[in-house]
Design a protein around this motif. Sequence first.
Motif, PDB file in Angstrom:
ATOM      1  N   LYS A   2       0.817  -1.205  -0.656  1.00 35.72           N
ATOM      2  CA  LYS A   2      -0.183   0.075  -0.265  1.00 35.72           C
ATOM      3  C   LYS A   2       0.739   1.138   0.104  1.00 35.72           C
ATOM      4  O   LYS A   2       0.080   2.513  -0.098  1.00 35.72           O
ATOM      5  CB  LYS A   2      -1.432  -0.128   1.086  1.00 35.72           C
ATOM      6  CG  LYS A   2      -2.097  -0.870   1.047  1.00 35.72           C
ATOM      7  CD  LYS A   2      -2.681  -0.959   2.236  1.00 35.72           C
ATOM      8  CE  LYS A   2      -3.576  -2.349   2.877  1.00 35.72           C
ATOM      9  NZ  LYS A   2      -4.640  -2.061   3.789  1.00 35.72           N
ATOM     10  N   VAL A  55      -0.055  -8.198   1.037  1.00 29.78           N
ATOM     11  CA  VAL A  55      -1.060  -7.986   1.251  1.00 29.78           C
ATOM     12  C   VAL A  55      -1.897  -9.550   2.059  1.00 29.78           C
ATOM     13  O   VAL A  55      -2.959  -9.294   2.689  1.00 29.78           O
ATOM     14  CB  VAL A  55      -1.868  -7.017   0.458  1.00 29.78           C
ATOM     15  CG1 VAL A  55      -3.899  -6.750   0.304  1.00 29.78           C
ATOM     16  CG2 VAL A  55      -1.940  -5.848   0.383  1.00 29.78           C
ATOM     17  N   ASN A  79       2.858   5.927   5.363  1.00 32.33           N
ATOM     18  CA  ASN A  79       1.414   5.584   4.972  1.00 32.33           C
ATOM     19  C   ASN A  79       1.809   4.070   4.380  1.00 32.33           C
ATOM     20  O   ASN A  79       1.826   3.721   3.711  1.00 32.33           O
ATOM     21  CB  ASN A  79       0.351   5.999   3.608  1.00 32.33           C
ATOM     22  CG  ASN A  79      -0.554   6.898   4.191  1.00 32.33           C
ATOM     23  OD1 ASN A  79      -0.514   7.055   4.708  1.00 32.33           O
ATOM     24  ND2 ASN A  79      -0.626   7.681   3.271  1.00 32.33           N
TER      25      ASN A  79
END
Lengths: 310, 181
Positions: free
Chosen positions: A112, A278, A272
């Motif tokens: 991400k 993931v 972030n």
Amino acid sequence: MVRFDIRKILLIGIVIALPLVSINLQREKGETLWFLVPFKVAGTEIQDLFASFRLMVQETARTYVHLIEIKKENRALSEEVNELRARLTDYEEVSRKSERLEHMLGFRAQTKADLLVAKIIGIDLFSQAQSTLRIGRGETDGVRKGQAVISPYGVVGTVVEATGNSATVLLLTDRYSVIDARVQRSRARGIIEGRSSSEGCILKYLQRTDDVRVGDLIITSGLDQIFPMGYPIGLVTSVSKRAYGITQKVEVQPIVDPSRLEEIFVLRDLKNADLFAVNSKVKIPFALTELNRHPSAESRPLESPVVTKE
Amino acid sequence: MSVKPSQKKILSLVGHLIIQWLLAGMQSALWPSVLGTPTIPLIALTSIVYFSIYRSAVRSTVYIYCLSFLLASFSWLPWGLVAGPLLIVSFTTQFLRRRLFWNRLNYFLLICSLAMPFYVLSLWGISTLIEVNGIERVSLLRMILESVLILPLGVALYPLYRFVDELFDQPEINESEVTLW
């Protein structure tokens, strides 16, 4: 008055008649006359000889003609082979590049984090004194001083200078490079300091009692606010303790070999930054899963799987 | 249009700097891909030696200052650490030239070959003395390789430097025509 010698006439007549008679006899019987056999044999031999000679000449001529043709064909084939080899090399290069970019894209897709792909355009001119890279992305692309530079396999370095369209990356092997790190297995904390591109790094300020072994993976601690936590840095190659002192000397070989890199990622936003795979149930840094799946030319081979639960 | 001697000197200096700019770009971006990173002799050192041999101390110092700014743009090394060793090499070469000199290519190559390890040692010395985290060690093998590698580079670049000189300016040492050996 003309006198005829009957005996001479008879003799001439016989001489002329003999072959004629023999023709008839041969035709009738289908056999060679005994007195013609030696001539036949001799004729056959000489014919054979000349025939062999003719065949040899023909064969030689044919071979020569073939040789010329073969030579022409060989030249054409050689050219074709060279062309195909060049194409194959190009293809292999494209294939490797494609594979590399695929890995990088895969890495970016599965994380991400805000990653910027940058191409390496040069190395430090004074490479004996400084280990830096110049990348083809700069301030216009959002590259800023202090940002982390990584590859899908591990830490590369940090941005130390950014201009309009280029930036300088200080490699983790440079003598000015320091990264806050941990031993993945024991969680012991220290500072990774660069030595040189050939000598790798050294893990400093590790307590004498801290558990560290050869082969341990060193990861980023995330405390320096430059790198995200748990990203691979290198492997411990030697551990030595002096008779006195409170620390131990730990030598680390970086996982990423900067001399083999062609593209890298600049981590634009640390807040972030999630460099963990993931889809993985256990949170494993993507780099580790990648290292175990596809040991790349850009990375140094790992002796054993090092994926452990974070 | 007539060009003044002072303008010729400036043009010659600019010409040499442009060559070094191109060579530095090639050395940092192309050389590592072709021949690898472990042995890259500092190509600009041939130019430093050339100026130290064929120019006055003032002109070579001015040139080194200009060149060091240019070279520093290709590195993260502090400017002082770029210029310092180059100036030491230049002054040593000039000192040597006053005592031992023959105007031939082999002299230029000899000085280049000697200047290479001397430069590395100067860099190491300054770094160790001044920097907090100085260069730890110097590779002897690398020094030897670089000293050898600079020879073919010197052979290739010497005519180019001469050409630039002939184009803009005459070198201050005008002795017999420089021959190969």
